[in-house]
Design an enzyme around this catalytic site. Structure first.
Site, PDB file in Angstrom:
ATOM      1  N   HIS A  16       0.848  -1.262  -0.155  1.00  0.00           N
ATOM      2  CA  HIS A  16      -0.027  -0.080  -0.080  1.00  0.00           C
ATOM      3  C   HIS A  16       0.764   1.295  -0.018  1.00  0.00           C
ATOM      4  O   HIS A  16       0.183   2.262  -0.265  1.00  0.00           O
ATOM      5  CB  HIS A  16      -1.121  -0.051   1.219  1.00  0.00           C
ATOM      6  N   GLY A  58     -11.485 -24.722  -3.013  1.00  0.00           N
ATOM      7  CA  GLY A  58     -12.700 -24.348  -3.496  1.00  0.00           C
ATOM      8  C   GLY A  58     -14.053 -24.601  -2.701  1.00  0.00           C
ATOM      9  O   GLY A  58     -14.892 -25.398  -3.054  1.00  0.00           O
ATOM     10  N   VAL A  59     -13.971 -24.087  -1.365  1.00  0.00           N
ATOM     11  CA  VAL A  59     -14.990 -24.245  -0.338  1.00  0.00           C
ATOM     12  C   VAL A  59     -15.404 -22.879   0.196  1.00  0.00           C
ATOM     13  O   VAL A  59     -14.360 -21.969   0.399  1.00  0.00           O
ATOM     14  CB  VAL A  59     -14.537 -25.372   0.692  1.00  0.00           C
ATOM     15  N   GLY A  92       3.586   6.392   8.213  1.00  0.00           N
ATOM     16  CA  GLY A  92       5.266   6.467   7.670  1.00  0.00           C
ATOM     17  C   GLY A  92       5.951   5.579   8.054  1.00  0.00           C
ATOM     18  O   GLY A  92       7.157   5.416   7.622  1.00  0.00           O
ATOM     19  N   ASN A  93       5.490   4.919   9.207  1.00  0.00           N
ATOM     20  CA  ASN A  93       6.237   3.438   9.610  1.00  0.00           C
ATOM     21  C   ASN A  93       5.896   2.527   8.654  1.00  0.00           C
ATOM     22  O   ASN A  93       6.809   1.282   8.725  1.00  0.00           O
ATOM     23  CB  ASN A  93       5.698   2.900  11.088  1.00  0.00           C
ATOM     24  N   SER A  94       4.995   2.567   7.783  1.00  0.00           N
ATOM     25  CA  SER A  94       4.388   1.333   6.827  1.00  0.00           C
ATOM     26  C   SER A  94       5.714   0.790   6.129  1.00  0.00           C
ATOM     27  O   SER A  94       6.425   1.523   5.420  1.00  0.00           O
ATOM     28  CB  SER A  94       3.335   1.475   5.807  1.00  0.00           C
ATOM     29  N   ASP A 103       0.051  -7.521   1.548  1.00  0.00           N
ATOM     30  CA  ASP A 103       0.400  -6.185   1.594  1.00  0.00           C
ATOM     31  C   ASP A 103       1.747  -6.190   1.612  1.00  0.00           C
ATOM     32  O   ASP A 103       2.711  -5.342   2.099  1.00  0.00           O
ATOM     33  CB  ASP A 103      -0.193  -5.450   2.879  1.00  0.00           C
TER      34      ASP A 103
END
Length: 469
Positions: free
Chosen positions: A107, A268-269, A213-215, A141
């Site tokens: 992000h 697929g459940v 900003g720490n991301s 992410d």
């Protein structure tokens, strides 16, 4: 009042004395050597993109102040004049190889036109270097960048997040609010947190201070190893931050570095947790496991003989305590892997071999980007089985899901958000993407606007979107 004040002071003094005595004799280690060792490998990331103004009174403000991490959404209403302007954002990353591979959050960089890395290492020829994206994994992410420099860069290594325990000391280094190389400390507050940010939520929770900003910055153990990537905060709380565990991140980053698409297993459940009441009704001894709600025809689970009502309690040697446990366990295997599941059916345990398929977000559905003269800016996708599970949609709800919204498009200005489900257009029910395309082409051109019925977080409402001719 005097007596109450005196007693309050006495209580505070007593509490301070108890805390002081509790820590007496404990020699807390200095993290200064760790910071000197690891600090040069932590970098500041800045991004730029051109957008049409949507925010009145705050133009020119860095994007992270407006978005407070992208997953929490903008907090300002649309008030702009539509003029293009340069929008900036800040984040953090860390160098994992001497030749310039850098890890950060998806992000932080996904919508950027240009990405710059500001190196703390002064030996580099330039302190600010343009970076390119090597690979992205929006579901966890994570992002991998690459910069070109002539000299070897300082690096930091991944540690094993599985070896960390609640209460262990951790250190965060990052770029909060543009304050570069900020160091904070704390402990691991919890592990395995699911904050409904994605299908593989398994976050480390920490009280080490992290902010916008720490991301993308590292969460380190006391050996200077990365045991988490700081990703999110609780918007309404203090001292509650979340980091992607290194055990998950390192595997994904390795795939991206080798130029591979991140591929994950799929059966697929639809699945759900088993609460105490459901466990009792099914005659189970405990409340662990993942309950199958439905099985998609012709998918791996169907071919393996799994049925609605089955309870998956183990995948290979991994115990399954919840639906999210199962999602992560299946995703940890590559497509075409052959695994064994332990299933409870009618009170009996069965071992079923399953050959995994490949997870595909657009499975059983088409996807289309609807621009309408580049003004609408809306990407739609047919609802799939995982969308219904993740968004907890009613079984009888039909429509298409909003996969992405361009920030400068008419849809964004009208308030449509990713994750919204469009149930009807101009009061006509929508079952798939083609339905809405047909209505847009037939009626949108005539009327100059389209009326959409939106389902969002349990609420249904109407949004009218103007269309430029």
């Amino acid at each position: 009042m005097k007596k109450i004040f005196t007693r309050s002071c006495f209580a505070i003094a007593l509490a301070f004395t108890v805390v002081t005595q509790a820590f007496a004799g404990i020699d807390l280690p200095s993290i200064s050597p760790l910071v000197k060792q690891v600090g040069p490998a932590v970098v500041n990331i800045s991004t730029e993109r051109m957008v049409k103004s949507q925010f009145g009174g705050f133009r020119g403000m860095p994007r992270e102040f407006e978005e407070f991490f992208e997953q929490f959404g903008p907090f300002l209403g649309p008030q702009g004049n539509g003029k293009e302007q340069l929008q900036s954002a800040l984040g953090t990353g860390f160098i994992i190889s001497e030749d310039g591979y850098i890890v950060t959050n998806n992000h932080v960089v996904q919508h950027a036109d240009k990405i710059y890395v500001n190196l703390a290492d002064k030996k580099a020829k330039s302190a600010k270097v343009e970076a390119k994206i090597i690979g992205l994994d929006p579901e966890t992410d994570l992002a991998l960048l690459k910069i070109n420099v002539k000299e070897d860069l300082p690096t930091v290594k991944f540690g094993d997040s599985d070896n960390m325990e609640v209460g262990d000391w951790v250190v965060a280094i990052g770029n909060p609010f543009g304050l570069s190389n900020t160091v904070t400390t704390g402990i691991i507050s919890a592990k395995g947190r699911d904050i409904h940010a994605g299908p593989y939520d398994n976050f480390i929770q920490t009280d080490a201070s992290i902010n916008p900003g720490n991301s993308g910055g590292p969460l380190l153990n006391l050996n200077g190893e990365v045991i988490g990537i700081n990703t999110a905060i609780a918007a309404s709380g203090q001292g509650i931050g979340f980091a992607i565990p290194s055990k998950l991140a390192s595997n994904i980053i390795e795939q991206l570095k080798n130029g591979k698409k991140v591929s994950r297993g799929w059966i697929g459940v639809t699945i759900q947790d088993i609460d105490e009441v459901t466990a009792k009704a099914l005659g189970l001894k405990g409340d662990g496991g993942a309950l199958i709600g439905s099985v998609m025809p012709h998918e791996p689970a169907d071919k393996a003989g799994l049925k609605a009502g089955d309870i998956i309690i183990q995948v290979e040697n991994t115990a399954i305590k919840s639906a999210s446990d199962l999602t992560r366990a299946i995703a940890s295997y590559k497509p075409n892997s052959k695994i064994t599941m332990l299933v409870v059916r009618d009170g009996n345990e069965l071992k079923l071999p399953v050959t995994l398929g490949e997870r595909n977000l657009s499975q059983n559905g088409q996807q289309a980007t609807i621009e309408k003269g580049t003004s609408l800016g809306l990407s739609l996708r047919d609802l799939n089985i995982e969308d219904r599970q993740k968004l907890r949609l009613p079984q009888d709800l039909n429509g298409v899901i909003v996969a992405d919204v361009k920030s400068d498009g008419q849809a964004a200005k009208a308030g449509i958000m990713p994750g919204d489900v469009i149930m009807a257009a101009n009061l006509k029910p929508i079952k798939n993407v083609q339905d809405i395309i047909n209505i847009m082409n037939k009626e949108g051109k005539k009327r100059g606007a389209i009326v959409l019925q939106i389902y969002r977080q349990g609420n249904a409402f109407i949004i009218t979107v103007p269309l430029e001719k």
